[in-house]
Enzyme design. Structure first.
Site, PDB file in Angstrom:
ATOM      1  N   LYS A   1      -7.628   9.630  43.362  1.00  0.00           N
ATOM      2  CA  LYS A   1      -7.143   9.072  44.549  1.00  0.00           C
ATOM      3  C   LYS A   1      -5.923   7.945  44.230  1.00  0.00           C
ATOM      4  O   LYS A   1      -4.801   7.482  44.780  1.00  0.00           O
ATOM      5  CB  LYS A   1      -7.919   7.460  44.614  1.00  0.00           C
ATOM      6  CG  LYS A   1      -8.977   8.571  45.822  1.00  0.00           C
ATOM      7  CD  LYS A   1     -10.083   7.762  46.350  1.00  0.00           C
ATOM      8  CE  LYS A   1     -11.602   8.184  46.490  1.00  0.00           C
ATOM      9  NZ  LYS A   1     -11.314   9.175  48.113  1.00  0.00           N
TER      10      LYS A   1
ATOM     11  N   THR B   1     -10.183   9.560  56.062  1.00  0.00           N
ATOM     12  CA  THR B   1     -11.015   8.403  56.865  1.00  0.00           C
ATOM     13  C   THR B   1     -10.192   6.675  56.799  1.00  0.00           C
ATOM     14  O   THR B   1      -9.837   7.073  58.240  1.00  0.00           O
ATOM     15  CB  THR B   1     -12.079   8.011  57.004  1.00  0.00           C
ATOM     16  OG1 THR B   1     -13.032   7.442  55.980  1.00  0.00           O
ATOM     17  CG2 THR B   1     -12.923   9.921  58.002  1.00  0.00           C
TER      18      THR B   1
ATOM     19  N   LYS C   1      -9.986   1.916  48.877  1.00  0.00           N
ATOM     20  CA  LYS C   1     -10.715   3.081  48.865  1.00  0.00           C
ATOM     21  C   LYS C   1     -11.481   3.090  47.272  1.00  0.00           C
ATOM     22  O   LYS C   1     -11.533   2.235  46.461  1.00  0.00           O
ATOM     23  CB  LYS C   1      -9.624   4.459  48.745  1.00  0.00           C
ATOM     24  CG  LYS C   1      -8.917   4.644  47.547  1.00  0.00           C
ATOM     25  CD  LYS C   1      -8.448   5.529  48.516  1.00  0.00           C
ATOM     26  CE  LYS C   1      -7.173   5.754  49.100  1.00  0.00           C
ATOM     27  NZ  LYS C   1      -7.437   6.841  50.794  1.00  0.00           N
ATOM     28  N   ARG C   2     -12.450   4.098  47.256  1.00  0.00           N
ATOM     29  CA  ARG C   2     -13.604   3.857  45.962  1.00  0.00           C
ATOM     30  C   ARG C   2     -11.869   4.292  45.065  1.00  0.00           C
ATOM     31  O   ARG C   2     -10.788   5.088  45.069  1.00  0.00           O
ATOM     32  CB  ARG C   2     -14.036   5.063  46.031  1.00  0.00           C
ATOM     33  CG  ARG C   2     -14.987   5.882  45.557  1.00  0.00           C
ATOM     34  CD  ARG C   2     -16.198   6.509  45.682  1.00  0.00           C
ATOM     35  NE  ARG C   2     -15.084   8.352  46.084  1.00  0.00           N
ATOM     36  CZ  ARG C   2     -14.796   9.002  45.059  1.00  0.00           C
ATOM     37  NH1 ARG C   2     -15.852   9.415  44.521  1.00  0.00           N
ATOM     38  NH2 ARG C   2     -14.765  10.487  46.703  1.00  0.00           N
TER      39      ARG C   2
ATOM     40  N   HIS D   1     -17.377  19.143  51.661  1.00  0.00           N
ATOM     41  CA  HIS D   1     -17.248  16.672  51.955  1.00  0.00           C
ATOM     42  C   HIS D   1     -15.585  17.359  50.043  1.00  0.00           C
ATOM     43  O   HIS D   1     -15.083  16.440  50.160  1.00  0.00           O
ATOM     44  CB  HIS D   1     -17.771  15.863  52.442  1.00  0.00           C
ATOM     45  CG  HIS D   1     -17.843  16.059  53.444  1.00  0.00           C
ATOM     46  ND1 HIS D   1     -17.577  14.988  54.198  1.00  0.00           N
ATOM     47  CD2 HIS D   1     -19.346  15.891  53.441  1.00  0.00           C
ATOM     48  CE1 HIS D   1     -17.974  15.488  54.937  1.00  0.00           C
ATOM     49  NE2 HIS D   1     -19.003  15.797  54.855  1.00  0.00           N
TER      50      HIS D   1
END
Length: 829
Positions: free
Chosen positions: A564, A666, A558-559, A367
């Site tokens: 990110k 996702t 998101k985290r 992942h």
């Protein structure tokens, strides 16, 4: 007896209301007039659980019957994380009794919506990994594939996040405090798990060399089962979570001697293993606990698999024919040496036979592309916690490296790179390598991710085992993230194309013709506006901030992590703000920029990024020059429950990680499924979303993975971009000057220094491209009809991204299992 009016299993409003009252009276000892909100929730949960269990028991009978006929193969999904979200609403949807339950409660004076809102959610995961596991459990049941999801029943899950003075503060997640009505305690199925100690070598009565593990500690793993129902009552599978308990929870001898702490010491030591999700592993004691957690999960689960095999008349040597065991990332990779230990030490297998069963039983999903995220355990720690497994890992590695040398003679560097034992910088066990060697199939989770695994991260393994590495692009369940989360849009879609789409997402293609219908576009826009009003009310209640629903909702949830690039987003916000301050009368699209996400407690830079976002929000939201045109929100405690309010309200979805860093993602799929347009890079599953929805409906920016490599190879200097771009320089200088920190230039200095001196994730290189894409998105949003058309087409083309498609691909490419078939419309299971 299973009839529509049976109080335990009936699906009529009359049966449901009577069952609800019966549970209120007889399970909880309450009358309606004195019932608390939690009493009402528990009574309804037990009512729904009765109907789940009816499917569960019926399914067990069918499976046992079919086993005798064709020996079906089941999936065992090993995951350290699950984020199922609140159960009640999802179970009502999948059982097909949402409308009947609302009516049943209304008839006796209660509101379904209020009861559903009361439910807490199990915080048994950190982010996308756990949510993906739960999506897959939903799809396995929907597709009729027998499966057990194995995990840990953490007493305290992922922390609840509150914001105090702009900083993240972690609060204990007491998700079990008021009880969990969905689980069934199975103490009779407990397993014993050894830890620590040493090994002894000996010869048995036949003269065979054997090894005995003498543990320092033995704990008990006790399972708690949660039924997972498929859409419209297809199959009901099991999520089995293990809790650690002491073999003897109370020592009377110590108690009688007056040593009360020692009397319960074993209980406390044992239960610590499953006390909290992901203990802080910076100190050595945290690392030891984390390793013990991971081993506890796999040991309990493998012992349980073997128990089931014996129960149905199988032997351990055919375990791989009975089960396909999927390792969800490296956390369960200890399953490989654990199965070897059990087969050799407890079932008298020789090495070759044990290895054949082990290698054919497991499959591994990678992942991550981030080297620092690939688990490694130091050899001294590994040996202290798992002395027998250390021996087994050494033997696996020795035999594996012999094969590498035979396949690539004279290539010592390759041997070093592929070894399960990392000899550099202190010796470590490479868990990803162990999983690759011990599995018959390995897969990535997006086309780009899998290509980068083959070409870079796992290139040596791909060359050693051509055809072993596959791609299965992630997916999300449309049941929770569209049908349940967005009932208005779901109703509009169903009115247009029928009701089969939640079980066959490709049916959404039928929406394409409606994109050209002005009346349908108006309905679409009204649904979106209503969802935005709902989220605006949530924001008001949780932050005290009023936002206008007719602005563009530009959302990144998101985290929180540097790769990110939430700080790229906030640089754009600062640029917008600075521009409006220079020219207060300039025309711009009114925009509400919404952030959400949790930072790991020990990740200081991520927590500082949250502080920067909240500080910019405080400055912007209190400036009359920009009021009504730019608003910034940090919505705390992002989780599945909150996500179900956020995704439907988004206009613009921020998917802006540096190309080559996000394995898949996702959240990008969930936003698009709810009609948001994406602004994003060519990273992870963004590439496949772009391919499906079309370039006209996607705001693309940023470097490609090739360009990232070339830029770094040429000597990337972020200061060059800072000096050359006035808008970028202005934004960074505003942060550096203390403009957003009350005049304190040091508060955000770590962020500024990181960007200007290193900029590992190339924010400055992508900044101008990002601004250009944002300008295009803003201009497009001003044309409502065109935007609605793009939004409709985006939803219509999201059929590929159902987790049902992912599971079908796992079945055909990885597990070699044929789905039992869909059960849509069969409410009787």
């Amino acid at each position: 007896m299973k009839t529509q009016d049976h109080v335990r299993t009936g699906n009529t409003p009359k049966a449901i209301s009577q069952a609800f009252l019966d549970h209120l009276y007889y399970s909880l000892g309450r009358i309606p007039a004195l019932a608390t909100r939690n009493d009402l929730y528990l009574a309804l949960a037990y009512t729904v659980r009765d109907r789940l269990l009816a499917h569960w028991i019926e399914g067990i009978g069918k499976v046992r019957q079919s086993e005798k006929q064709r020996r079906i193969k089941a999936v065992c999904y090993f995951s350290a994380e699950y984020l199922p979200g609140p159960h009640l609403g999802n179970n009502l949807l999948n059982l097909g009794i949402h409308r009947e339950t609302r009516q049943a409660l209304a008839d006796i004076g209660f509101s379904l919506e209020e009861i559903v809102a009361h439910e807490d959610e199990p915080g048994l995961g950190n982010g996308g990994l756990g949510r993906l596991a739960s999506c897959y459990m939903d799809s396995l049941a929907t597709l009729g594939i027998p499966a057990i999801g194995y995990g840990i029943r953490y007493e305290f899950g992922i922390f609840d996040q509150v914001i105090r003075d702009g900083w993240q503060v972690e609060v204990t997640d007491k998700w079990l405090e008021l009880g969990n009505p969905w689980e069934i305690h199975r103490p009779e199925l407990c397993r014993e798990v050894k830890l620590g100690g040493y090994t002894e070598q000996y010869h048995d009565d036949t003269g065979r060399f054997r090894v005995r593990w003498v543990p320092a500690m033995v704990v008990k793993g006790v399972p708690y089962d949660t039924p997972i129902i498929g859409y419209r009552g297809g199959t009901c599978n099991t999520l089995r979570l293990w809790k650690a308990e002491a073999i003897e929870s109370f020592d009377f001898n110590n108690f009688n001697l007056g040593d009360y702490y020692a009397a319960v010491e074993e209980k406390m030591r044992s239960e610590t293993i499953t006390k909290v999700l992901y203990p802080n592993d910076e100190p050595a004691i945290g690392k030891e606990l984390r390793l013990a957690q991971e081993y506890f999960l796999v040991s309990c689960s493998i012992q349980d698999m073997i128990r089931v095999a014996f129960m149905i008349g199988d032997r351990p040597d055919v375990l791989h024919r009975r089960f396909a065991a999927q390792l969800n990332d490296t956390h369960p990779a200890l399953a490989v040496p654990e199965l070897m230990r059990i087969l050799i030490d407890e079932h008298d297998f020789d090495w070759e036979a044990a290895w054949e069963v082990t290698r054919r039983t497991f499959c591994y999903t990678n992942h991550t592309l981030l080297p620092e995220a690939l688990e490694k355990w130091s050899l001294p720690l590994f040996k202290d916690v798992l002395p027998r497994h250390m021996e087994i890992v050494f033997e696996i590695n020795s035999r594996f490296l012999r094969q590498v040398r035979e396949a690539f003679p004279g290539d010592g560097d390759r041997v070093t790179r592929m070894s399960i034992i990392d000899e550099s910088g202190g010796r470590h066990v490479r868990m990803a390598h162990l999983a690759c060697v011990g599995s018959r199939a390995v897969n990535g989770v997006a086309e780009l991710h899998s290509r980068l695994l083959r070409d870079e991260l796992l290139r040596d393994f791909h060359q050693m085992y051509p055809g072993k590495l596959h791609n299965v692009t992630n997916g999300v369940t449309p049941r929770r993230f569209l049908a349940l989360a967005n009932p208005r849009l779901s109703a509009l879609i169903t009115e247009a194309i029928g009701d089969r789409w939640p079980g066959n997402l490709e049916e959404l293609r039928g929406l394409e013709t409606f994109a050209e219908d002005p009346a349908f576009r108006e309905q679409w826009l009204r649904v979106k506006l209503d969802s935005k009003r709902d989220l605006a009310e949530v924001i008001r209640l949780r932050t005290g901030l009023s936002v206008a629903a007719d602005t563009m909702f530009d959302i990144q949830v998101k985290r929180i992590h540097e790769y990110k690039r939430q700080h790229l987003n906030i640089l754009h916000v600062i640029t917008l703000y600075a521009g409006l301050k220079r020219k207060p009368d300039r025309e711009c699209v009114p925009r509400t920029v919404i952030f959400g996400g949790k930072a790991a407690p020990g990740y200081r830079m991520a927590k500082l990024i949250i502080k920067l976002i909240t500080s910019v929000a405080d400055k912007v939201n209190n400036d009359p020059d920009v009021r009504g045109r730019l608003t910034v929100v940090f919505l705390p405690d992002f989780n599945v429950k909150n996500a179900q309010r956020i995704y439907p309200a988004a206009d613009l979805s921020e998917q802006i990680s540096l190309a080559g860093k996000e394995a898949s993602g996702t959240g990008n799929m969930k936003f698009s499924l709810n009609g948001a347009l994406t602004i994003g890079t060519l990273d992870g599953a963004n590439i496949e979303i772009l391919k499906e929805v079309g370039g006209d409906n996607f705001f693309l920016f940023g470097l490609t993975t090739r360009e990232v490599r070339e830029l770094r190879a040429g000597g990337y200097n972020p200061m060059d971009y800072y000096r050359a771009n006035p808008c970028l320089r202005e934004a960074i200088d505003l942060i550096r000057s203390g403009h957003f920190s009350g005049g304190d230039p040091d508060l955000f200095k770590p962020i500024v220094d990181s960007l200007l001196q290193h900029d590992e994730y190339l924010l400055l290189a992508d900044y101008q491209s990002y601004l250009d894409a944002q300008q295009l998105a803003g201009a497009a949003f001003l044309d409502e009809q065109s935007w609605a058309r793009k939004s409709i087409l985006t939803v219509a083309r999201m059929g590929k991204f159902s987790s049902d498609r992912s599971i079908r691909e796992y079945c055909s490419r990885i597990w070699k299992i044929k789905p039992a078939g869909e059960h849509f419309g069969n409410t009787e299971g």
